[in-house]
Design a protein around this motif. Structure first.
Motif, mmCIF file in Angstrom:
data_model
loop_
_atom_site.group_PDB
_atom_site.id
_atom_site.type_symbol
_atom_site.label_atom_id
_atom_site.label_comp_id
_atom_site.label_asym_id
_atom_site.label_seq_id
_atom_site.Cartn_x
_atom_site.Cartn_y
_atom_site.Cartn_z
ATOM 1 N N ASP A 183 0.842 -1.181 0.000
ATOM 2 C CA ASP A 183 0.000 0.000 0.000
ATOM 3 C C ASP A 183 0.882 1.237 0.000
ATOM 4 O OD1 ASP A 183 -0.204 1.181 3.133
ATOM 5 O OD2 ASP A 183 0.493 -0.871 2.902
ATOM 6 N N GLU A 184 0.303 2.384 -0.306
ATOM 7 C CA GLU A 184 1.079 3.627 -0.432
ATOM 8 C C GLU A 184 1.838 3.973 0.840
ATOM 9 O OE1 GLU A 184 -0.709 6.660 -3.721
ATOM 10 O OE2 GLU A 184 -1.829 6.519 -1.832
ATOM 11 N N ARG A 185 1.254 3.678 1.977
ATOM 12 C CA ARG A 185 1.909 3.996 3.251
ATOM 13 C C ARG A 185 2.933 2.951 3.659
ATOM 14 N NH1 ARG A 185 -2.665 5.198 7.625
ATOM 15 N NH2 ARG A 185 -0.814 4.684 8.875
ATOM 16 N N LYS A 186 2.967 1.856 2.925
ATOM 17 C CA LYS A 186 3.843 0.720 3.233
ATOM 18 C C LYS A 186 3.562 0.136 4.616
ATOM 19 C CE LYS A 186 7.543 1.882 0.019
ATOM 20 N NZ LYS A 186 7.099 0.850 -0.951
ATOM 21 N N ASP A 187 2.293 0.136 4.969
ATOM 22 C CA ASP A 187 1.888 -0.573 6.188
ATOM 23 C C ASP A 187 1.951 -2.080 5.963
ATOM 24 O OD1 ASP A 187 1.408 1.731 7.630
ATOM 25 O OD2 ASP A 187 -0.727 1.792 7.161
ATOM 26 N N TYR A 188 1.686 -2.498 4.711
ATOM 27 C CA TYR A 188 1.717 -3.911 4.346
ATOM 28 C C TYR A 188 2.513 -4.066 3.050
ATOM 29 C CZ TYR A 188 -1.743 -4.903 7.924
ATOM 30 O OH TYR A 188 -2.383 -5.045 9.140
ATOM 31 N N VAL A 189 3.614 -4.785 3.133
ATOM 32 C CA VAL A 189 4.494 -4.969 1.977
ATOM 33 C C VAL A 189 4.785 -6.452 1.792
ATOM 34 C CG1 VAL A 189 6.706 -4.395 0.903
ATOM 35 C CG2 VAL A 189 5.586 -2.730 2.426
ATOM 36 N N TYR A 190 4.262 -7.021 0.697
ATOM 37 C CA TYR A 190 4.525 -8.418 0.346
ATOM 38 C C TYR A 190 5.636 -8.461 -0.706
ATOM 39 C CZ TYR A 190 -0.015 -9.806 2.380
ATOM 40 O OH TYR A 190 -1.080 -10.042 3.214
ATOM 41 N N THR A 191 6.629 -9.320 -0.487
ATOM 42 C CA THR A 191 7.716 -9.491 -1.450
ATOM 43 C C THR A 191 8.005 -10.972 -1.624
ATOM 44 O OG1 THR A 191 8.704 -7.403 -0.701
ATOM 45 C CG2 THR A 191 10.074 -8.855 -2.060
ATOM 46 N N MET A 192 8.005 -11.442 -2.873
ATOM 47 C CA MET A 192 8.308 -12.846 -3.127
ATOM 48 C C MET A 192 9.804 -13.098 -2.949
ATOM 49 S SD MET A 192 7.593 -15.153 -6.554
ATOM 50 C CE MET A 192 9.201 -14.807 -7.290
ATOM 51 N N TYR A 193 10.147 -14.173 -2.252
ATOM 52 C CA TYR A 193 11.560 -14.516 -2.073
ATOM 53 C C TYR A 193 11.910 -15.890 -2.642
ATOM 54 C CZ TYR A 193 10.004 -17.241 2.025
ATOM 55 O OH TYR A 193 9.367 -18.136 2.863
ATOM 56 N N SER A 194 10.902 -16.632 -3.089
ATOM 57 C CA SER A 194 11.176 -17.953 -3.649
ATOM 58 C C SER A 194 10.068 -18.341 -4.622
ATOM 59 C CB SER A 194 11.282 -18.998 -2.529
ATOM 60 O OG SER A 194 11.404 -20.310 -3.060
ATOM 61 N N PHE A 195 10.470 -18.911 -5.760
ATOM 62 C CA PHE A 195 9.495 -19.443 -6.717
ATOM 63 C C PHE A 195 10.073 -20.732 -7.285
ATOM 64 C CE2 PHE A 195 7.824 -19.904 -11.057
ATOM 65 C CZ PHE A 195 6.469 -19.961 -10.764
ATOM 66 N N ARG A 196 9.297 -21.808 -7.205
ATOM 67 C CA ARG A 196 9.813 -23.085 -7.671
ATOM 68 C C ARG A 196 8.692 -23.991 -8.143
ATOM 69 N NH1 ARG A 196 9.547 -22.695 -2.306
ATOM 70 N NH2 ARG A 196 8.967 -24.461 -0.972
ATOM 71 N N LYS A 197 9.071 -24.918 -8.984
ATOM 72 C CA LYS A 197 8.108 -25.886 -9.483
ATOM 73 C C LYS A 197 7.869 -26.946 -8.429
ATOM 74 C CE LYS A 197 7.058 -28.559 -13.634
ATOM 75 N NZ LYS A 197 7.519 -28.933 -14.998
ATOM 76 N N ARG A 198 6.614 -27.295 -8.237
ATOM 77 C CA ARG A 198 6.229 -28.358 -7.326
ATOM 78 C C ARG A 198 5.256 -29.261 -8.058
ATOM 79 N NH1 ARG A 198 6.707 -26.995 -1.879
ATOM 80 N NH2 ARG A 198 6.570 -29.251 -1.583
ATOM 81 N N LYS A 199 5.098 -30.485 -7.582
ATOM 82 C CA LYS A 199 4.107 -31.386 -8.178
ATOM 83 C C LYS A 199 3.636 -32.333 -7.097
ATOM 84 C CE LYS A 199 1.826 -32.486 -11.927
ATOM 85 N NZ LYS A 199 0.974 -31.497 -12.636
ATOM 86 N N TYR A 200 2.583 -31.907 -6.378
ATOM 87 C CA TYR A 200 2.060 -32.737 -5.298
ATOM 88 C C TYR A 200 0.644 -32.284 -4.968
ATOM 89 C CZ TYR A 200 2.575 -29.036 -1.768
ATOM 90 O OH TYR A 200 2.450 -27.897 -1.040
ATOM 91 N N THR A 201 -0.033 -33.063 -4.177
ATOM 92 C CA THR A 201 -1.356 -32.696 -3.691
ATOM 93 C C THR A 201 -1.244 -32.271 -2.235
ATOM 94 O OG1 THR A 201 -2.490 -34.210 -5.191
ATOM 95 C CG2 THR A 201 -3.705 -33.479 -3.251
ATOM 96 N N CYS A 202 -1.612 -31.046 -1.960
ATOM 97 C CA CYS A 202 -1.604 -30.555 -0.579
ATOM 98 C C CYS A 202 -2.923 -30.974 0.063
ATOM 99 C CB CYS A 202 -1.457 -29.040 -0.557
ATOM 100 S SG CYS A 202 -1.430 -28.345 1.112
ATOM 101 N N ASN A 203 -2.866 -31.983 0.908
ATOM 102 C CA ASN A 203 -4.077 -32.523 1.543
ATOM 103 C C ASN A 203 -4.615 -31.640 2.655
ATOM 104 O OD1 ASN A 203 -4.329 -35.107 0.093
ATOM 105 N ND2 ASN A 203 -2.369 -35.577 1.038
ATOM 106 N N SER A 204 -3.780 -30.746 3.153
ATOM 107 C CA SER A 204 -4.187 -29.917 4.295
ATOM 108 C C SER A 204 -4.350 -28.455 3.891
ATOM 109 C CB SER A 204 -3.147 -30.031 5.417
ATOM 110 O OG SER A 204 -1.865 -29.644 4.949
ATOM 111 N N ALA A 205 -4.710 -28.206 2.635
ATOM 112 C CA ALA A 205 -4.822 -26.825 2.160
ATOM 113 C C ALA A 205 -5.812 -26.023 3.000
ATOM 114 C CB ALA A 205 -5.233 -26.809 0.692
ATOM 115 N N ASN A 206 -6.987 -26.579 3.246
ATOM 116 C CA ASN A 206 -7.991 -25.886 4.066
ATOM 117 C C ASN A 206 -8.478 -26.844 5.143
ATOM 118 O OD1 ASN A 206 -10.103 -24.471 5.183
ATOM 119 N ND2 ASN A 206 -10.893 -23.746 3.230
ATOM 120 N N MET A 207 -8.119 -26.543 6.377
ATOM 121 C CA MET A 207 -8.426 -27.448 7.488
ATOM 122 C C MET A 207 -9.631 -26.983 8.311
ATOM 123 S SD MET A 207 -6.152 -29.975 7.538
ATOM 124 C CE MET A 207 -5.680 -30.506 9.186
#
Length: 265
Positions: A183-207
């Motif tokens: 946001d303009e005030r930089k109260d919330y700043v998201y920055t990506m630090y890793s990107f990679r290929k994965r191939k699996y099923t996340c069974n616990s995505a929403n618990m």
């Protein structure tokens, strides 16, 4: 420890089940944030996982990602006693317990409030304005975009080289993965630090089990409201010293609370 217990009681869920998610890629983000609107407010840090495939994404706090996996694998179990369970899960605590699923049309948000689970839906409709400005983040050339959403003006940087229209939190809809957004005030700043290929099923995505579908208005700003509800704490906490702290500090915290969403839309 005492402040952790106060916050744990607010979000403690006692019902769990799983919704699976097929993962092709994973992008990890660091969030630097100020959740108190006070002079010299401290900047806190936490991390998130954005799970991706070509059709949808799933976003959750890294601590919750790990905790939910351990619960699903039965390496951690809940006793039903908030204090005992807090001691077991303390190191996995997060200020951001919600899970966010995103498709091209909608966003699906699940979250706990006290000991009940709720969910709501939002249209995936952010009106981005693209600019002919570029910068490099990591090894990726990124383009600038700006949008007004949730009571703030957001500045995003996306990489066409990564052709996924997703990003952290509820930010999506650009012709490439969002690597940074603030946001303009930089109260919330998201920055990506890793990107990679994965191939699996996340069974616990929403618990969150048996989440009740509600209008967003019903759950919006629940944390600020719950900060002021001292009676809820008295039902669970029997330590007079903690109750005294809550009674004194809760109104101040609620008034100064600076959530990522200042408005519903």
């Amino acid at each position: 420890m005492k402040y952790y217990l106060i916050l744990f009681v607010i979000i403690y869920p006692n019902l769990f089940s799983q919704i699976k998610f097929n993962v092709d890629y994973e992008a990890d983000y660091e969030l630097n944030y100020r959740d108190m609107n006070t002079p010299n407010a401290l900047v806190a840090k936490t991390t998130f996982a954005l799970l991706l495939n070509k059709n949808e994404s799933f976003f959750k706090n890294m601590n919750k990602y790990i905790l939910d996996s351990l619960v699903y694998e039965k390496k951690i179990s809940y006793s039903g006693n908030a204090y005992q369970d807090m001691k077991v899960t303390e190191k996995y605590y997060s200020d951001f317990p919600e899970t966010i699923g995103t498709t091209s049309a909608k966003m699906y948000i699940s979250l706990p409030i006290y000991n009940k689970n709720f969910r709501y839906e939002e249209p995936n409709a952010i009106n981005w304005q693209l600019f002919n400005e570029f910068k490099t983040i990591g090894k990726y050339k990124c383009q600038k975009a700006i949008a007004k959403k949730y009571g703030r003006t957001w500045i995003a940087w996306f990489a066409k080289e990564i052709p996924f229209p997703f990003g952290p939190y509820k930010f999506s809809g650009l012709p490439g993965l969002i690597l940074e957004v603030s946001d303009e005030r930089k109260d919330y700043v998201y920055t990506m630090y890793s990107f990679r290929k994965r191939k699996y099923t996340c069974n616990s995505a929403n618990m969150y089990k048996d989440s009740k579908l509600v209008d967003k208005k019903k759950v919006f700003d629940f944390k600020r409201k719950s900060m002021q509800d001292v009676n809820k704490f008295k039902q669970i906490i029997d330590d007079p010293e903690i109750i005294k702290i809550v009674t004194k500090e809760a109104p101040k915290m609620a008034k100064s609370y600076n959530p990522i969403e200042l408005s519903i839309y």
